[in-house]
Design an enzyme around this catalytic site. Structure first.
Site, PDB file in Angstrom:
ATOM      1  N   ASP A 107       0.818  -1.216   0.000  1.00 51.47           N
ATOM      2  CA  ASP A 107       0.000   0.000   0.000  1.00 51.47           C
ATOM      3  C   ASP A 107       0.852   1.267   0.000  1.00 51.47           C
ATOM      4  OD1 ASP A 107       0.558   0.683   2.906  1.00 51.47           O
ATOM      5  OD2 ASP A 107      -0.498  -1.222   3.181  1.00 51.47           O
ATOM      6  N   ASP A 177       6.175  -5.776   6.644  1.00 57.84           N
ATOM      7  CA  ASP A 177       4.765  -5.386   6.769  1.00 57.84           C
ATOM      8  C   ASP A 177       3.931  -6.487   6.132  1.00 57.84           C
ATOM      9  OD1 ASP A 177       2.302  -4.208   6.882  1.00 57.84           O
ATOM     10  OD2 ASP A 177       2.719  -2.659   5.407  1.00 57.84           O
ATOM     11  N   TYR A 246      -8.215  -3.457  13.519  1.00 58.94           N
ATOM     12  CA  TYR A 246      -7.570  -4.763  13.519  1.00 58.94           C
ATOM     13  C   TYR A 246      -8.219  -5.640  14.591  1.00 58.94           C
ATOM     14  CZ  TYR A 246      -3.729  -3.185  10.494  1.00 58.94           C
ATOM     15  OH  TYR A 246      -2.980  -2.719   9.443  1.00 58.94           O
TER      16      TYR A 246
END
Length: 310
Positions: A107, A177, A246
């Site tokens: 991203d 990540d 999350y």
């Protein structure tokens, strides 16, 4: 980037796991018996890459949301809590990092944060799924701005294979990540992967990797800690932050350094960052106080992890 014909419709894909019409509910065997739901205003993109299902939708309260295989990866509202912490916890712990590798992070948010450091000369990123990069650039430009930095080189491919080809001692820091340890990210939680990272780092180099939730995944975290203590001969620490979208609202990070170089004290940042940047915007979450607090573990987690500096 290929989108389905109903990319702009409000029809939720079956894989969403929505139990209430018009709502997205994140359901996974990694967090059985619970789900966090967001109201969906509009589906913006649906596509299937070679590796996973990719969905972007507009939510009522968190802005645009990126979902991979039914799991939230980021939202416009709270992405700062994850991107800033996974980047600045390691990079502000060493003086003048120059060469940084990002594994995953398609991203572009970690790139955005790494590029705040004027000392950094080269940023490599290895992302397995080009569709994630393309979707981020289209729908999350304030996150994907990291790809615009001239120091960034994008490598599309498998992170394990990339690290195998990296000469020993290449990087000052590696940031992993990754998504959860199922599907294409499974190998990024195993001991051989950590050994490859250690080889790619210079003496006294640092790694920060996504390391799951203390509320849900203590068994996974125990395995990560055990592997890292065997591989890394410098410091080994666990930190955490809050990310509302999350699972459990909490995500952790494993921070380790290689031996043979200057000692690294992750709990006390030594390298101030450029908090204000015209192109990246001001920091929204990270600060020096939060940095230190991230290593303060609740008693139940501390007893299991026992993250004393080696």
């Amino acid at each position: 980037m290929a989108s389905t014909n109903n990319a702009a419709s409000n029809q939720l894909p079956e894989s969403f796991g929505a139990v209430i019409p018009g709502w997205f509910s994140e359901i996974s065997p990694l967090w059985p018996g619970e789900a966090h739901s967001l109201k969906v205003e509009k589906i913006l993109f649906q596509g299937k890459s070679d590796f996973q299902n990719v969905v972007v939708f507009e939510s009522s309260t968190y802005g645009k949301v990126l979902v991979l295989d039914g799991v939230i990866q980021l939202t416009e509202r709270d992405e700062c809590a994850y991107q800033e912490m996974i980047t600045h916890l390691p990079l502000s712990s060493i003086p003048r990092p120059q060469r940084v590798l990002v594994i995953g992070g398609g991203d572009g948010g970690v790139l955005r944060e790494v590029s705040r450091y004027a000392s950094v000369e080269k940023i490599d990123i290895c992302e397995i799924d080009r569709m994630v990069v393309d979707v981020a650039k289209q729908f999350f430009p304030k996150v994907a701005v990291g790809f615009d930095d001239p120091r960034v080189t994008l490598h599309i491919g498998d992170g394990v294979a990339f690290l195998k080809a990296v000469p020993e001692g290449t990087y000052d820091a590696v940031i992993v990540d990754s998504s959860d340890p199922i599907g294409p990210a499974r190998d990024l939680f195993e001991k051989p992967f950590f050994e490859l990272i250690a080889k790619a780092l210079r003496p006294g180099g640092v790694v920060c990797t996504q390391a799951e939730s203390i509320w849900l995944h203590m068994n996974i975290i125990q395995g990560i800690v055990a592997n890292c203590r065997q591989v890394f001969k410098g410091s080994v620490n666990y930190a955490w932050t809050t990310v509302p979208t999350y699972p459990s609202g909490v995500i952790g990070f494993m921070l380790c350094s290689t031996g043979g170089g200057p000692a690294v004290d992750f709990k006390n940042p030594v390298n101030p960052i450029d908090a204000e940047s015209e192109s990246k915007g001001a920091l929204k979450f990270y600060n020096a106080e939060l940095h230190r607090a991230a290593f303060c573990l609740p008693s139940f987690a501390r007893e299991v992890i026992d993250c004393k500096v080696n």
